[in-house]
Design an enzyme around this catalytic site. Structure first.
Site, short mmCIF file in Angstrom:
data_model
loop_
_atom_site.label_atom_id
_atom_site.label_comp_id
_atom_site.label_asym_id
_atom_site.label_seq_id
_atom_site.Cartn_x
_atom_site.Cartn_y
_atom_site.Cartn_z
CG HIS A 100 -2.03 0.88 1.33
ND1 HIS A 100 -1.89 2.24 1.21
CD2 HIS A 100 -3.35 0.65 1.52
CE1 HIS A 100 -3.07 2.81 1.35
NE2 HIS A 100 -3.97 1.86 1.53
CD GLU A 109 -3.33 1.25 -2.00
OE1 GLU A 109 -3.89 0.21 -1.61
OE2 GLU A 109 -3.82 2.38 -1.85
O1 TA6 Z 1 -6.24 1.27 -0.53
C1 TA6 Z 1 -7.18 2.29 -0.50
C2 TA6 Z 1 -7.85 2.28 0.84
O2 TA6 Z 1 -8.46 1.04 1.07
C3 TA6 Z 1 -8.86 3.43 0.93
O3 TA6 Z 1 -10.17 3.02 0.76
C4 TA6 Z 1 -8.56 4.09 2.24
O4 TA6 Z 1 -9.39 3.72 3.25
C5 TA6 Z 1 -7.09 3.70 2.45
O5 TA6 Z 1 -6.90 2.47 1.86
C6 TA6 Z 1 -6.48 3.81 3.82
O6 TA6 Z 1 -7.00 2.87 4.68
P1 TA6 Z 1 -6.58 2.91 6.21
O7 TA6 Z 1 -7.18 1.68 6.81
O8 TA6 Z 1 -5.06 2.90 6.24
O9 TA6 Z 1 -7.12 4.20 6.78
#
Ligand code: TA6
Length: 242
Positions: free
Chosen positions: A120, A220
């Site tokens: 991520h 990601e």
């Molecule tokens: O990868 C994108 C995502 O799933 C978004 O929907 C957003 O929520 C982000 O990741 C961050 O998630 P987190 O759980 O780190 O706040």
């Protein structure tokens, strides 16, 4: 992985000043490892993006070669609520001219299991308004629009909240900032996820300031569709940043 500055002196990764370091939350920035699920768990009430990003990882091996250093890391435990598999998980990090991240999942049990995962990565950009993403194609599913399907825009620029799963697993994507380019190569993935919470949602997150959305972009390398691993089988998800 929290930072990567190769010899050209330009930091590639973004790390929040408000990141929480006590283990109570995932660190906001760098490269969180989402595993054994990406996003929300179907069951609900479980941590988003799995549990290993909140766990300590141990150094298993390291080696120095001409031109790079390689570290092998594993979480203390891969078992957790919401995942029944018996899995081995290792992250190989090669730091050199490029940053190579290889997340290896191995089925060490007697039954098959299905998992999703992501590297991520939070990339640092100078100004999201002057940033273009190149190389993506095909359709995406838009989380910000109730998972509606959309076609990858061209040019791919940013004007508001962006939270998309691109289902065409292209191998190379470029973050183009006009005079600065960051290359992202991916392998072993079925999707690329693009996320910027934009001003309002960034401000609401607690470990991010509203204006931070100007300086970051998550691209990601992910498995979002579910990958089945038979006993003894292993799979590597790889992202290379240059
Ligand atoms: O990868 C994108 C995502 O799933 C978004 O929907 C957003 O929520 C982000 O990741 C961050 O998630 P987190 O759980 O780190 O706040």
């Amino acid at each position: 992985m929290l930072a990567f500055t190769p010899r050209d002196g330009r930091e590639r990764l973004w790390l929040s000043d408000g990141a929480v370091w006590d283990g109570s939350a995932a660190i906001r920035g760098g490269v969180p490892v989402c595993w054994p699920w990406f996003g929300e768990h179907a069951r609900g009430g479980l941590p988003a993006h799995g549990y290993v990003r909140n766990r300590p990882w141990q150094l298993v091996d390291s080696r120095e070669e001409t031109g790079f250093t390689e570290l092998t890391l594993s979480p203390e435990d891969t078992r957790g609520e919401g995942f029944e598999g018996e899995a081995g998980l290792t992250l190989h990090v090669r730091v050199g001219k490029e940053l190579v991240l290889a997340l290896c999942t191995e089925n060490q049990g007697k039954l098959p299991f299905v998992y999703t995962c992501a590297l991520h990565t939070y990339f640092r950009v100078c100004d999201i308004g002057q940033t273009e993403l190149r190389g993506l194609s095909g359709d995406y599913r838009d989380k910000a629009l109730g998972w509606a399907t959309g076609a990858t825009p061209a040019p791919y620029r940013f004007h508001g909240e962006t939270d998309r799963i691109h289902l065409e697993p292209v191998e190379e994507v470029l973050i183009d900032e006009g005079d600065i380019f960051t290359t992202i190569r991916s392998q072993g993935h079925d999707s690329l996820v693009v996320w910027n919470p934009w001003r309002e949602k960034a401000g609401a997150l607690g470990d991010m300031k509203a204006e931070d959305h100007l300086r970051m972009l998550c691209v990601e390398t992910a498995i979002t569709q579910g990958r089945s691993l038979a006993p003894g089988e292993r799979h590597v998800l790889k992202q290379v940043i240059a």
